[in-house]
Scaffold this motif. Structure first.
Motif, mmCIF file in Angstrom:
data_model
loop_
_atom_site.group_PDB
_atom_site.id
_atom_site.type_symbol
_atom_site.label_atom_id
_atom_site.label_comp_id
_atom_site.label_asym_id
_atom_site.label_seq_id
_atom_site.Cartn_x
_atom_site.Cartn_y
_atom_site.Cartn_z
ATOM 1 N N ASP A 137 -96.155 -11.198 29.086
ATOM 2 C CA ASP A 137 -96.427 -10.359 30.272
ATOM 3 C C ASP A 137 -96.452 -11.326 31.587
ATOM 4 O O ASP A 137 -96.566 -10.757 32.508
ATOM 5 C CB ASP A 137 -97.689 -9.657 30.353
ATOM 6 N N GLU A 138 -96.374 -12.735 31.303
ATOM 7 C CA GLU A 138 -96.686 -13.528 32.552
ATOM 8 C C GLU A 138 -95.298 -13.949 33.004
ATOM 9 O O GLU A 138 -94.434 -14.420 32.212
ATOM 10 C CB GLU A 138 -97.286 -14.734 32.188
ATOM 11 N N THR A 139 -95.241 -13.821 34.114
ATOM 12 C CA THR A 139 -93.880 -14.233 34.976
ATOM 13 C C THR A 139 -94.127 -14.774 36.143
ATOM 14 O O THR A 139 -95.057 -14.638 37.036
ATOM 15 C CB THR A 139 -92.874 -13.114 35.151
ATOM 16 N N TRP A 140 -93.432 -16.136 36.190
ATOM 17 C CA TRP A 140 -93.637 -16.899 37.554
ATOM 18 C C TRP A 140 -92.723 -16.441 38.410
ATOM 19 O O TRP A 140 -91.424 -16.075 38.346
ATOM 20 C CB TRP A 140 -93.143 -18.539 37.208
ATOM 21 N N LYS B 45 -97.464 -14.658 38.975
ATOM 22 C CA LYS B 45 -98.056 -15.909 39.706
ATOM 23 C C LYS B 45 -96.927 -16.350 40.767
ATOM 24 O O LYS B 45 -95.620 -16.444 40.241
ATOM 25 C CB LYS B 45 -98.342 -16.985 38.829
ATOM 26 N N LEU B 46 -97.180 -16.761 41.982
ATOM 27 C CA LEU B 46 -96.381 -16.905 43.036
ATOM 28 C C LEU B 46 -96.422 -18.339 43.752
ATOM 29 O O LEU B 46 -97.666 -18.942 43.832
ATOM 30 C CB LEU B 46 -96.574 -15.977 44.060
ATOM 31 N N VAL C 191 -101.267 -24.392 51.016
ATOM 32 C CA VAL C 191 -102.279 -23.467 51.276
ATOM 33 C C VAL C 191 -102.316 -22.390 49.996
ATOM 34 O O VAL C 191 -101.269 -22.121 49.547
ATOM 35 C CB VAL C 191 -101.807 -22.633 52.520
ATOM 36 N N THR C 192 -103.370 -21.813 49.496
ATOM 37 C CA THR C 192 -103.605 -21.138 48.381
ATOM 38 C C THR C 192 -104.627 -20.102 48.290
ATOM 39 O O THR C 192 -105.624 -20.111 49.392
ATOM 40 C CB THR C 192 -103.918 -21.971 47.144
ATOM 41 N N ASN C 193 -104.634 -19.056 47.649
ATOM 42 C CA ASN C 193 -105.980 -18.261 47.348
ATOM 43 C C ASN C 193 -106.492 -18.440 45.792
ATOM 44 O O ASN C 193 -107.228 -17.541 45.535
ATOM 45 C CB ASN C 193 -105.172 -16.742 47.339
ATOM 46 N N ASP C 194 -105.912 -19.467 45.090
ATOM 47 C CA ASP C 194 -106.387 -19.730 43.980
ATOM 48 C C ASP C 194 -106.412 -21.084 43.481
ATOM 49 O O ASP C 194 -105.299 -22.013 43.400
ATOM 50 C CB ASP C 194 -105.247 -18.940 42.872
ATOM 51 N N GLU D 66 -100.394 -9.766 47.693
ATOM 52 C CA GLU D 66 -101.149 -8.695 46.768
ATOM 53 C C GLU D 66 -102.194 -9.231 45.916
ATOM 54 O O GLU D 66 -102.578 -8.558 44.818
ATOM 55 C CB GLU D 66 -100.010 -8.011 46.198
ATOM 56 N N GLU D 67 -103.078 -10.402 46.475
ATOM 57 C CA GLU D 67 -103.880 -10.802 45.853
ATOM 58 C C GLU D 67 -103.666 -11.336 44.321
ATOM 59 O O GLU D 67 -104.569 -11.989 43.703
ATOM 60 C CB GLU D 67 -105.212 -9.870 45.490
ATOM 61 N N LYS D 68 -102.474 -11.622 44.008
ATOM 62 C CA LYS D 68 -102.045 -12.509 42.947
ATOM 63 C C LYS D 68 -102.232 -14.086 43.070
ATOM 64 O O LYS D 68 -102.261 -14.267 44.210
ATOM 65 C CB LYS D 68 -100.558 -12.208 42.628
ATOM 66 N N PRO D 69 -102.292 -14.628 42.129
ATOM 67 C CA PRO D 69 -102.423 -16.143 42.178
ATOM 68 C C PRO D 69 -101.271 -16.712 43.073
ATOM 69 O O PRO D 69 -99.978 -16.281 42.542
ATOM 70 C CB PRO D 69 -102.524 -16.778 40.696
#
Length: 510
Positions: A274-277, A385-386, A408-411, A471-474
């Protein structure tokens, strides 16, 4: 357009120093030049007469075995090879970066004497992996260094000689009892070749003049890559982009006669996961600044404003060849940012694919606007993940020069993974803060946000603009505004486009 790299052959052997070549390369440390005379006689580096010439150079301070320092000595018939190149390396365990740079120095020495066949003698302390490296890693970074240093920008000069390219390299390993040593080196060399060729692909793409690489041309290059590697690709023209609401991409591209394209490449190596980069690369094929016109001096370098797109495509080439068990969606929003009677203007309000509205304050802050639609397109196609890569700001060069990429990151966990991958690739990355106060600089009175927060903290606010659409994804933003282009060659990197972040992305995903 042919931007593929030149192939070369290689082989791995164990035993004494082989000499049937145009050039023999030997890595030496300062300690090697201070050996006792008896040891120098019983265990020569190459040949007593050649070694003595090296010692004489050391005695005259002509060669001190500093890192990347080169001393080429004619063998005068003492060996079958006409020349030996001694390359300085650090005492003690050699780092991955040190190995890359040493191999780069060897490649430049080979080009200088036009050596078609090169044999590189690999020291015992390198053969089995120095400084915590595995043998396969050592082989990979040496190969990367040699191949990347040979690359030169293609020119359109009628009388320009072609850059000299070594045809074959033989790696001669000091005998070892390590199991499957030759196999590990062969696998490492092959991986190094694939990584280097992905980087050179990105360099050649970025170096193309703007009149030769339009958004449509970039899409065609991506299509050729996808066809060669049997990858699925979507190319959305301006009408398809309009149907999907890609207002950011269309706004930036509307001022040019060359219409924009949204390029999406799919790699499905693990359908059960289910994980896609999501890899998103800024693809502005030329940037005048639009109505907020840039100054004339240095504008010619804006052919490099699609360096992020090139990095993503280079990484996809590596992934497509090595075929790991992962899923990747590569998204490249591509446009020309031109001034015209149709161009987007400061004060305009546009609606992005996400539905968010953006007040355009400065049309030269265009990359973040097309990337907004790029992130949304990746998410709508399943990215979890982005990572976005962009020549986003000049401010990052003020902060970090042309040496380090800003992040710059949110994770925090994801950015540390990216930084470690950059360390393995020899591409340093430095994380920047993302406090809420920076995000407030993007507040607009007439739209959901504005496209620039002003000069202060420009690299951070530019990144946080993009992060709004994660959208708050890593998510991690990599600003290669300072590292995508060099004014003069340095180590493994030639003048012009660097192909930076190709190998970092590949290391991260693999």
């Amino acid at each position: 357009m042919n931007i593929l790299t030149t192939s070369f052959t290689y082989s791995v052997t164990q035993g004494g120093l082989a000499v049937a070549a145009d050039l023999v390369v030997v890595f030496v440390t300062p300690a090697d030049l201070k050996r006792e005379p008896d040891l120098a006689k019983t265990s020569p580096l190459v040949h007593p007469a050649v070694d003595q010439a090296l010692i004489d150079s050391y005695g005259r301070s002509l060669f001190k075995a500093k890192q990347q320092e080169v001393q080429v000595i004619p063998t005068l018939g003492n060996l079958e090879a006409p020349y030996v190149a001694f390359i300085g390396i650090e005492d003690g365990p050699v780092s991955a970066t040190g190995l890359r740079e040493a191999a780069a120095a060897a490649a430049k020495a080979a080009a200088r004497i036009k050596a078609a066949k090169v044999q590189i003698h690999v020291r015992q302390d390198i053969v089995e992996g120095p400084g915590g490296l595995e043998p396969q890693q050592a082989a990979q970074v040496l190969t990367e260094g040699f191949l990347l240093a040979q690359h030169r920008r293609k020119t359109a000069k009628q009388d320009a000689p072609a850059p000299y390219i070594t045809e074959s390299v033989e790696w001669v390993l000091t005998p070892s009892d390590a199991e499957d040593l030759n196999g590990k080196w062969e696998r490492g060399i092959e991986r190094g070749r694939i990584f280097a060729e992905g980087t050179v692909f990105a360099r050649n793409l970025t170096n193309l003049p703007g009149n030769q690489l339009t958004p449509e041309g970039l899409a065609e290059e991506a299509e050729r890559l996808a066809e060669r590697l049997e990858l699925e690709i979507e190319v959305l023209d301006e009408w398809s982009a309009a149907e999907q609401g890609m207002g950011g991409l269309l706004a930036i591209g509307q001022g040019s006669i060359n219409p924009p394209r949204m390029i999406i490449v799919h790699y499905k190596g693990n359908p059960e996961s289910d994980e896609t980069w999501g890899l998103i690369g800024k693809g502005i094929t030329f940037d005048t600044g639009g109505i907020s016109l840039k100054k004339a001096e240095g504008m010619e370098e804006m052919i490099s404003d699609m360096g992020g797109a090139a990095a993503v495509l280079g990484a996809m080439q590596i992934i497509g060849e090595l075929k790991p068990a992962i899923n990747v969606i590569a998204v490249i929003p591509s446009a020309e940012n031109m001034p015209s009677d149709r161009a987007v203007k400061p004060g305009d309000v546009i609606t992005t694919m996400s539905g968010r509205t953006v007040e355009i304050i400065n049309t030269d802050a265009e990359g973040r606007v097309v990337l907004a639609d790029g992130l949304t397109a990746a998410i709508k196609r399943g990215a979890t993940k982005l990572i976005d890569v962009a020549t986003l700001t000049g401010a990052v060069m003020v902060a970090l020069g042309d040496v380090t990429t800003g992040a710059v990151t949110n994770d925090e966990t994801l950015v540390q993974q990216v930084i470690k991958a950059g360390h393995r690739a020899g591409e340093p990355i430095w994380p920047l803060p993302s406090y809420p106060e920076y995000r407030k600089q993007l507040s607009s009175e007439v739209a959901d946000l504005k496209n620039t927060g002003g000069r202060l903290g420009g690299t951070i606010t530019g990144g946080l603009f993009i992060g709004t659409f994660a959208e708050e994804k890593p998510w991690v933003h990599l600003d290669i505004g300072g590292t995508a282009w060099l004014e003069k060659e340095r180590g493994v990197t030639s003048k012009g486009a660097t192909g930076v972040m190709v190998r970092t992305l590949a290391e991260l995903l693999l």
